[in-house]
Design a protein around this motif. Structure first.
Motif, PDB file in Angstrom:
ATOM      1  N   GLY A 173       0.835  -1.194   0.000  1.00 41.03           N
ATOM      2  CA  GLY A 173       0.000   0.000   0.000  1.00 41.03           C
ATOM      3  C   GLY A 173       0.872   1.247   0.000  1.00 41.03           C
ATOM      4  N   SER A 174       0.242   2.374  -0.192  1.00 41.49           N
ATOM      5  CA  SER A 174       0.933   3.657  -0.168  1.00 41.49           C
ATOM      6  C   SER A 174       0.605   4.362   1.134  1.00 41.49           C
ATOM      7  N   ASP A 175       1.318   5.460   1.424  1.00 40.08           N
ATOM      8  CA  ASP A 175       1.015   6.227   2.625  1.00 40.08           C
ATOM      9  C   ASP A 175      -0.448   6.625   2.614  1.00 40.08           C
ATOM     10  N   PRO A 232      -3.842  -3.547  -0.436  1.00 37.05           N
ATOM     11  CA  PRO A 232      -4.964  -4.045  -1.229  1.00 37.05           C
ATOM     12  C   PRO A 232      -5.396  -5.444  -0.810  1.00 37.05           C
ATOM     13  N   VAL A 233      -6.700  -5.674  -0.891  1.00 41.07           N
ATOM     14  CA  VAL A 233      -7.254  -7.007  -0.694  1.00 41.07           C
ATOM     15  C   VAL A 233      -7.313  -7.649  -2.069  1.00 41.07           C
ATOM     16  N   VAL A 234      -6.624  -8.760  -2.235  1.00 41.71           N
ATOM     17  CA  VAL A 234      -6.575  -9.451  -3.516  1.00 41.71           C
ATOM     18  C   VAL A 234      -7.278 -10.789  -3.362  1.00 41.71           C
ATOM     19  N   LYS A 235      -8.273 -11.028  -4.231  1.00 47.61           N
ATOM     20  CA  LYS A 235      -8.984 -12.303  -4.241  1.00 47.61           C
ATOM     21  C   LYS A 235      -8.735 -12.975  -5.573  1.00 47.61           C
ATOM     22  N   CYS A 237      -8.047   4.632   0.527  1.00 49.43           N
ATOM     23  CA  CYS A 237      -7.045   5.592   0.990  1.00 49.43           C
ATOM     24  C   CYS A 237      -7.760   6.688   1.767  1.00 49.43           C
ATOM     25  N   SER A 238      -7.078   7.203   2.792  1.00 49.28           N
ATOM     26  CA  SER A 238      -7.661   8.268   3.600  1.00 49.28           C
ATOM     27  C   SER A 238      -7.144   9.650   3.216  1.00 49.28           C
ATOM     28  N   ASN A 239      -5.938   9.728   2.627  1.00 49.72           N
ATOM     29  CA  ASN A 239      -5.373  11.022   2.275  1.00 49.72           C
ATOM     30  C   ASN A 239      -4.545  10.898   0.999  1.00 49.72           C
TER      31      ASN A 239
END
Length: 146
Positions: free
Chosen positions: A66-68, A73-76, A88-90
């Motif tokens: 993931g990034s900051d 990621p959830v990979v199925k 992402c939050s920001n």
């Protein structure tokens, strides 16, 4: 008379093969990434060596760290299908993607919604095509980028 046990074993083998995720083979890959946003298409092409560890951890398809400000990621995986989700939050955004994986290639279509920018949509297509075997190994996928 045919044994019902043989039919049971045969159906079990078919079921396990159908539910086993298809993986690409390790090796040298040509990646092509095309991003569409705000009426522009941005193409990026690069080569990268993919190791068995990258394949096993799904690192060959997506950055698992993931990034900051983003969740990993959830990979199925199901057979040759792959699905990816992250948030992402920001900046505040959500991403979902679906694709197909074969032994020597993959294609993933991603849609990312940027909630902080009026729910604008970013579309990305990532393709990878195996062009050769591994030339060398190194500890980090970032070190293998050429």
């Amino acid at each position: 008379m045919k044994s019902p046990f043989k039919y049971f074993l045969a159906s079990l083998l078919v079921w396990s093969t159908a539910t086993h995720a298809q993986n690409i083979q390790p090796g040298q890959y040509d990646y092509a990434v095309t991003t569409e946003m705000m009426g522009m298409k941005i193409p990026i092409n690069f080569k990268q060596c993919v190791t068995q560890k990258d394949v096993d951890s799904n690192q060959a398809y997506v950055n698992q760290k993931g990034s900051d400000g983003c969740t990993p990621p959830v990979v199925k995986r199901d057979g040759s299908s792959i699905a990816i989700k992250y948030t992402c939050s920001n900046p505040k955004m959500t991403g979902e993607g679906k694709g197909v994986v074969s032994a020597d290639s993959f294609t993933i279509h991603m849609n990312v919604i940027q909630h902080d920018m009026g729910n604008s949509l970013i579309k990305t297509q990532v393709t990878g095509k195996r062009v050769g075997c591994l030339l060398y190994t190194s500890p980090s996928p970032r070190d293998r980028t050429r």
